[in-house]
Write an enzyme that holds these catalytic residues in place. Structure first.
Site, mmCIF file in Angstrom:
data_model
loop_
_atom_site.group_PDB
_atom_site.id
_atom_site.type_symbol
_atom_site.label_atom_id
_atom_site.label_comp_id
_atom_site.label_asym_id
_atom_site.label_seq_id
_atom_site.Cartn_x
_atom_site.Cartn_y
_atom_site.Cartn_z
ATOM 1 N N ASN A 7 1.085 -1.101 0.020
ATOM 2 C CA ASN A 7 -0.130 -0.041 -0.073
ATOM 3 C C ASN A 7 0.886 1.381 0.144
ATOM 4 O O ASN A 7 1.577 1.528 0.957
ATOM 5 C CB ASN A 7 -1.104 -0.081 1.294
ATOM 6 C CG ASN A 7 -1.936 1.333 1.231
ATOM 7 O OD1 ASN A 7 -1.424 2.459 0.669
ATOM 8 N ND2 ASN A 7 -2.860 0.952 1.635
ATOM 9 N N ASP A 147 -3.764 -5.146 0.944
ATOM 10 C CA ASP A 147 -4.119 -4.298 2.386
ATOM 11 C C ASP A 147 -5.272 -4.724 2.768
ATOM 12 O O ASP A 147 -6.323 -4.155 2.405
ATOM 13 C CB ASP A 147 -3.912 -2.861 2.271
ATOM 14 C CG ASP A 147 -4.399 -2.156 3.583
ATOM 15 O OD1 ASP A 147 -4.545 -2.736 4.489
ATOM 16 O OD2 ASP A 147 -4.293 -0.868 3.565
ATOM 17 N N ASN A 149 -6.881 -4.330 5.870
ATOM 18 C CA ASN A 149 -7.211 -3.658 7.120
ATOM 19 C C ASN A 149 -7.972 -4.589 8.007
ATOM 20 O O ASN A 149 -8.714 -4.463 8.808
ATOM 21 C CB ASN A 149 -8.292 -2.631 6.380
ATOM 22 C CG ASN A 149 -7.720 -1.344 6.214
ATOM 23 O OD1 ASN A 149 -6.747 -0.922 6.878
ATOM 24 N ND2 ASN A 149 -7.830 -0.916 4.859
#
Length: 257
Positions: A7, A147, A149
């Protein structure tokens, strides 16, 4: 072959770092998230000058994903977005590289468990799970990079108590991660590294990187068919030490040829 996810938190800002990192660490495939640029301004000439081909799905201001493949590798059967899911946010791109299906995703952050963005995150995850399940049927050799999260376990967070049931660590998010694993995938980093305090993202504030107060939310999941070829998976912290770095750092998986 070496596959990486990163990212970059704005490719416009971080392009020189991406080019430098590809020179220092010439991976075969690099998945990028948070391009933060429109489709028509992607720096293809710079990427090609560095020896890579690219497929991208851009979006101004936020989101945006790309897959880079080192020439002469080809990006085949490129698909942008999650099929049959009318999502305006550009978060997913897939391509086949040397027979391996590569899915690059910038998973929804969710902001906070009491935020209106959190239900969207869970809805998005459910649609991604459906998509990945279908892709595995078509492409047994598959990697899901990005990514996420999501910090899968307490050991993936510097302070589990303060993060308990917060966004990135809430039970529904972690259950979604486990459902992805149950499709026939493995967390490639944990195939090799069982140590604690291994992170891929650190807040810019309060010297969090220097204090190693981070979270591990950037992952490469490898399908059962590819798992026997996995040789190593590492978090490369070097770019996080550079000037004006992304708050994330690359994760790199090595597969036997």
């Amino acid at each position: 072959m070496r596959f990486a996810t990163w990212n970059v938190n704005s490719l416009k800002v971080r392009l020189p770092q991406v080019i430098q990192w590809l020179s220092d660490s010439p991976v075969d495939v690099l998945c990028l998230q948070e391009l933060k640029m429109d489709q028509d301004v992607f720096p293809l000439a710079d990427i090609e000058a560095a020896g890579y081909r690219a497929a991208w799905f851009g979006q101004k201001t936020y989101n945006g994903v790309a897959i880079l493949a080192r020439a002469p590798l080809e990006l085949e059967d490129v698909v942008c977005g999650i099929p049959d899911y009318g999502d305006e946010q550009r978060r997913v791109i897939a391509a086949t590289v040397n027979g391996i299906r590569v899915i690059c995703g910038y998973f929804v952050n969710g902001e906070a468990v009491d935020s209106p963005k959190y239900p969207y995150k869970l809805e998005w995850l459910a649609n991604l799970e459906r998509y990945v399940a279908a892709e595995l049927q078509r492409h047994p050799q598959l990697l899901l990079l990005g990514d996420y999260n999501i910090a899968p376990e307490d050991r993936d967070v510097y302070d589990p108590e303060s993060w308990h049931e917060q966004v990135l660590c809430s039970t529904p998010e972690r259950e979604s991660f486990r459902r992805l694993i149950a499709l026939g995938l493995s967390d490639s980093f944990r195939l090799f590294n069982q140590e604690e305090k291994q992170y891929s993202w650190w807040d810019y504030r309060a010297m969090m990187f220097r204090r190693n107060k981070g979270v591990r939310i950037d992952h490469i999941l490898v399908s059962d068919a590819l798992k026997p070829r996995a040789l190593d998976c590492v978090i490369d912290k070097a770019p996080r030490k550079w000037e004006r770095p992304s708050d994330h750092t690359p994760v790199v998986l090595t597969l036997a040829d």
